[in-house]
Design a protein around this motif. Structure first.
Motif, mmCIF file in Angstrom:
data_model
loop_
_atom_site.group_PDB
_atom_site.id
_atom_site.type_symbol
_atom_site.label_atom_id
_atom_site.label_comp_id
_atom_site.label_asym_id
_atom_site.label_seq_id
_atom_site.Cartn_x
_atom_site.Cartn_y
_atom_site.Cartn_z
ATOM 1 N N ILE A 175 0.840 -1.191 0.000
ATOM 2 C CA ILE A 175 0.000 0.000 0.000
ATOM 3 C C ILE A 175 0.878 1.244 0.000
ATOM 4 O O ILE A 175 1.790 1.376 0.821
ATOM 5 C CB ILE A 175 -0.922 0.022 1.239
ATOM 6 C CG1 ILE A 175 -1.826 -1.221 1.257
ATOM 7 C CG2 ILE A 175 -1.762 1.297 1.258
ATOM 8 C CD1 ILE A 175 -2.699 -1.338 2.486
ATOM 9 N N GLN A 176 0.581 2.168 -0.938
ATOM 10 C CA GLN A 176 1.284 3.449 -0.932
ATOM 11 C C GLN A 176 0.923 4.168 0.357
ATOM 12 O O GLN A 176 -0.254 4.245 0.738
ATOM 13 C CB GLN A 176 0.904 4.312 -2.127
ATOM 14 C CG GLN A 176 1.689 5.608 -2.165
ATOM 15 C CD GLN A 176 1.448 6.430 -3.412
ATOM 16 O OE1 GLN A 176 0.701 6.040 -4.300
ATOM 17 N NE2 GLN A 176 2.088 7.588 -3.476
ATOM 18 N N THR A 177 1.944 4.674 1.033
ATOM 19 C CA THR A 177 1.768 5.284 2.341
ATOM 20 C C THR A 177 2.373 6.683 2.323
ATOM 21 O O THR A 177 3.505 6.866 1.892
ATOM 22 C CB THR A 177 2.452 4.416 3.417
ATOM 23 O OG1 THR A 177 1.957 3.079 3.307
ATOM 24 C CG2 THR A 177 2.185 4.937 4.808
ATOM 25 N N TYR A 178 1.590 7.666 2.779
ATOM 26 C CA TYR A 178 2.050 9.048 2.817
ATOM 27 C C TYR A 178 2.592 9.324 4.217
ATOM 28 O O TYR A 178 1.900 9.089 5.205
ATOM 29 C CB TYR A 178 0.903 10.007 2.490
ATOM 30 C CG TYR A 178 0.289 9.729 1.145
ATOM 31 C CD1 TYR A 178 0.886 10.188 -0.024
ATOM 32 C CD2 TYR A 178 -0.877 8.991 1.036
ATOM 33 C CE1 TYR A 178 0.327 9.927 -1.271
ATOM 34 C CE2 TYR A 178 -1.444 8.718 -0.200
ATOM 35 C CZ TYR A 178 -0.841 9.186 -1.342
ATOM 36 O OH TYR A 178 -1.401 8.913 -2.564
ATOM 37 N N LEU A 179 3.815 9.814 4.281
ATOM 38 C CA LEU A 179 4.461 10.067 5.559
ATOM 39 C C LEU A 179 4.797 11.548 5.681
ATOM 40 O O LEU A 179 5.380 12.134 4.770
ATOM 41 C CB LEU A 179 5.745 9.244 5.676
ATOM 42 C CG LEU A 179 5.577 7.731 5.542
ATOM 43 C CD1 LEU A 179 6.930 7.041 5.511
ATOM 44 C CD2 LEU A 179 4.723 7.175 6.673
ATOM 45 N N THR A 180 4.410 12.131 6.795
ATOM 46 C CA THR A 180 4.745 13.511 7.102
ATOM 47 C C THR A 180 5.344 13.526 8.496
ATOM 48 O O THR A 180 4.709 13.068 9.445
ATOM 49 C CB THR A 180 3.496 14.410 7.071
ATOM 50 O OG1 THR A 180 2.833 14.252 5.826
ATOM 51 C CG2 THR A 180 3.868 15.869 7.258
ATOM 52 N N LYS A 181 6.568 14.029 8.605
ATOM 53 C CA LYS A 181 7.245 14.052 9.898
ATOM 54 C C LYS A 181 7.473 15.484 10.332
ATOM 55 O O LYS A 181 7.898 16.325 9.549
ATOM 56 C CB LYS A 181 8.584 13.315 9.807
ATOM 57 C CG LYS A 181 9.279 13.200 11.142
ATOM 58 C CD LYS A 181 10.551 12.375 11.030
ATOM 59 C CE LYS A 181 11.207 12.310 12.388
ATOM 60 N NZ LYS A 181 12.575 12.738 12.388
ATOM 61 N N SER A 182 7.166 15.736 11.602
ATOM 62 C CA SER A 182 7.419 17.039 12.200
ATOM 63 C C SER A 182 7.901 16.795 13.625
ATOM 64 O O SER A 182 7.114 16.371 14.479
ATOM 65 C CB SER A 182 6.147 17.879 12.200
ATOM 66 O OG SER A 182 6.365 19.098 12.874
ATOM 67 N N GLY A 183 9.178 16.996 13.876
ATOM 68 C CA GLY A 183 9.733 16.733 15.202
ATOM 69 C C GLY A 183 9.569 15.272 15.577
ATOM 70 O O GLY A 183 10.009 14.380 14.856
ATOM 71 N N ASN A 184 8.896 15.023 16.701
ATOM 72 C CA ASN A 184 8.664 13.659 17.173
ATOM 73 C C ASN A 184 7.280 13.142 16.801
ATOM 74 O O ASN A 184 6.735 12.257 17.472
ATOM 75 C CB ASN A 184 8.872 13.568 18.696
ATOM 76 C CG ASN A 184 10.338 13.635 19.070
ATOM 77 O OD1 ASN A 184 11.197 13.237 18.293
ATOM 78 N ND2 ASN A 184 10.622 14.163 20.241
ATOM 79 N N THR A 185 6.697 13.701 15.757
ATOM 80 C CA THR A 185 5.383 13.265 15.286
ATOM 81 C C THR A 185 5.503 12.770 13.848
ATOM 82 O O THR A 185 6.149 13.409 13.020
ATOM 83 C CB THR A 185 4.369 14.426 15.347
ATOM 84 O OG1 THR A 185 4.278 14.891 16.693
ATOM 85 C CG2 THR A 185 3.000 13.982 14.873
ATOM 86 N N LEU A 186 4.898 11.632 13.585
ATOM 87 C CA LEU A 186 4.891 11.060 12.239
ATOM 88 C C LEU A 186 3.445 10.757 11.860
ATOM 89 O O LEU A 186 2.768 9.993 12.551
ATOM 90 C CB LEU A 186 5.711 9.757 12.221
ATOM 91 C CG LEU A 186 5.776 9.010 10.882
ATOM 92 C CD1 LEU A 186 6.597 9.815 9.873
ATOM 93 C CD2 LEU A 186 6.384 7.624 11.081
ATOM 94 N N ASP A 187 2.961 11.396 10.791
ATOM 95 C CA ASP A 187 1.634 11.079 10.267
ATOM 96 C C ASP A 187 1.803 9.988 9.222
ATOM 97 O O ASP A 187 2.595 10.132 8.286
ATOM 98 C CB ASP A 187 0.977 12.300 9.632
ATOM 99 C CG ASP A 187 0.431 13.280 10.661
ATOM 100 O OD1 ASP A 187 0.640 13.061 11.867
ATOM 101 O OD2 ASP A 187 -0.199 14.274 10.253
ATOM 102 N N VAL A 188 1.060 8.903 9.400
ATOM 103 C CA VAL A 188 1.072 7.768 8.478
ATOM 104 C C VAL A 188 -0.326 7.701 7.890
ATOM 105 O O VAL A 188 -1.282 7.326 8.574
ATOM 106 C CB VAL A 188 1.411 6.451 9.225
ATOM 107 C CG1 VAL A 188 1.425 5.277 8.266
ATOM 108 C CG2 VAL A 188 2.744 6.574 9.965
#
Length: 195
Positions: free
Chosen positions: A130-143
């Motif tokens: 599955i294509q997965t979009y990752l956004t990282k900001s500091g100690n937070t990761l949006d999956v």
């Protein structure tokens, strides 16, 4: 623990909280590498992003994101998704643990910078890539995933856990076009990461 409602986007200091952060961010174009996302992550809340500025405006922006996050929060709690833990290793392998099942696999990245997670139940039964979009900001990761792919993933997990909540999540997510949804993860500090 009970997941807090995301309707209170304004915190005590007067700055925007998680909903504002999510709505401001479209799908990340950051050039993340596996080493940037390696570590142990724990679920903290639903994550919602828009695939384009046009879709964000059409979907009603903040109101649509807040509404979907709130609804997902209730489903995630009922389906025990708040117990989700994700471990990503620098060799591109991962382990995603839910309360009653564990998914393992590997992560690939194409030439355009898109991530793909290859999921296997207990590391043996292949349930898809599955294509997965990752956004990282500091100690937070949006999956996050296209909603149709998140539905597929949750249905597969539900098949192996016997959890019937997935039908409700599927019907909810089918209403949202141009939106990606998934999980906001917080990094877990381990003894090796503190050194």
């Amino acid at each position: 623990s009970v997941l807090s409602s995301l309707f209170g986007a304004l915190n005590d200091s007067g700055s925007l909280g998680s909903v504002g952060d999510i709505v401001q961010n479209l799908i990340s174009t950051d050039n993340l590498e596996i080493k940037d996302i390696a570590g142990t992550w724990e679920y903290s809340a639903p994550a919602v992003s828009f695939k384009s500025e046009k879709k964000k405006k059409k979907a009603g922006g903040a109101a649509a994101a807040t509404s979907l996050e709130s609804k997902l929060s209730a489903y995630y709690k009922y389906a025990n998704i708040q117990s989700l833990k994700l471990e990503i290793k620098e060799d591109s392998t991962f382990t995603m643990k839910f309360k009653r099942t564990t998914l393992k696999g590997d992560i690939t990245k194409d030439e355009e910078g898109n991530f793909y997670f290859n999921y296997k139940v207990a590391g043996r039964i292949n349930i898809g890539t599955i294509q997965t979009y990752l956004t990282k900001s500091g100690n937070t990761l949006d999956v996050t995933y296209d909603v149709s792919k998140l539905i597929k993933l949750i249905e597969k997990v539900g098949t192996y856990t016997g959890n019937s909540t997935v039908k409700g999540i599927s019907s909810l997510l089918n209403e949202y076009d141009g939106v990606t949804a998934g999980f906001k993860m917080k990094k877990v500090e381990t003894s090796t990461s503190k050194k």
